[in-house]
Design a protein around this motif. Structure first.
Motif: not given
Length: 329
Positions: A2-5, A50-51, A90-93, A123-124
């Protein structure tokens, strides 16, 4: 997986009525309200992902992986959004900073404003308005509060976290410009956070700074409403010098000025004496920003370039608020 960007651009801002001191260091609530001008030429692009597959947060700035200490700071900021969205991914920035970092050019204002907007998108969290988003951006860097909006922006100090927020004052589309003199873009010896904490604790001038700042803010808002450029410049210049006077009176004393900073101040005064209205402002760093009419930026740059060989000048008009990025490059 699951991924959010999300991906956003935010522009830096320069305070004309300064923010210098925290009433609450944990929540970044200031001792005074402040007012800034968002700048078109300086900005940060940020993408956050976020993944469910990530085992830890990570952060890259201009393609360089940052230290554990820097990642920890970012993680604490992202936790505000993870808590609101009720997720623990967790997130990649990834950020591309079109501002020299930590050199008094307010890179943190665009950095955390862009990250806040990208996190809201990823994250909507659509229920968070831009004004409320400014309270989130504030938790990363105080000046980031103001970069949510374009033009002239007030950061109202508020009384608690929920109402210490940014309010747009004016689009600044009435012949406003700025010429930035990049005297030194290396990392400064005293960070803004350390400098303002030391000043608040030890400078006998600080209580007067708080009192006068409230007066300056009211007067500059009147000048903006009247589109009175001369009064705007005079108030901004005086306010900047009052801020730096508090650092010189601290114990032990310190200053962000360098010899070239003093020379630049004198050059702006000479420019004004020649008939071109121009006013300097200086944040926590040696670089001098010259507020002028946009229609006269070329004249201002030419005058100053005659006195400063090999200096980089950045000319800019007022910038917009946060902008969603449809493509990431």
């Amino acid at each position: 997986m699951t991924e959010y960007q999300g991906a956003y651009r935010a522009h830096t801002n320069i305070a004309l009525i300064k923010y210098w001191g925290k009433a609450d260091a944990d929540l970044f609530i200031p001792t005074t309200s402040s007012l800034s001008l968002t700048l078109n030429a300086l900005y940060t692009d940020t993408r956050v992902t976020f993944s469910s597959d990530y085992e830890a947060d990570s952060f890259a700035l201009n393609g360089e992986e940052k230290s554990a200490e820097e990642v920890a700071k970012i993680s604490k900021f992202l936790d505000l959004f993870r808590t609101e969205a009720d997720v623990d991914f967790k997130a990649r920035v990834e950020s591309i900073n079109h501002v020299p970092t930590a050199a008094g050019l307010a890179s943190s204002s665009s950095a955390f404003s862009a990250l806040a907007a990208a996190s809201r998108q990823a994250l909507q969290l659509n229920h968070i308005s831009d004004q409320e988003l400014s309270t989130y951006a504030r938790r990363g860097s105080g000046s980031a509060t103001r970069s949510i909006f374009g033009g002239f922006v007030e950061w109202q100090k508020g009384t608690k976290s929920e109402n210490s927020m940014a309010v747009k004052i004016d689009d600044a589309t009435w012949d406003i410009g700025m010429v930035i003199m990049t005297i030194n873009t290396k990392e400064k010896r005293v960070s803004s956070r350390k400098g303002m904490a030391h000043t608040l604790k030890t400078s006998p001038f600080y209580p007067e700074w708080v009192r006068q700042n409230k007066i300056d803010l009211a007067r500059i808002k009147d000048a903006i409403e009247a589109q009175d450029f001369i009064l705007l410049g005079e108030i901004a210049e005086a306010n900047a010098m009052r801020m730096h006077a508090t650092t010189m009176a601290a114990d032990p004393s310190f200053t962000y000025f360098e010899p070239a900073t003093i020379k630049a101040i004198q050059a702006v005064q000479d420019l004004r004496a020649s008939g071109i209205p121009a006013y300097y402002t200086i944040d926590a760093g040696p670089n001098v920003k010259v507020l002028c009419r946009a229609s006269q930026m070329n004249q201002v740059e030419a005058f100053l370039a005659n006195q400063f060989e090999d200096m980089q000048f950045i000319k800019t008009t007022p910038g917009p608020g946060i902008q969603q990025l449809d493509r990431w490059e």
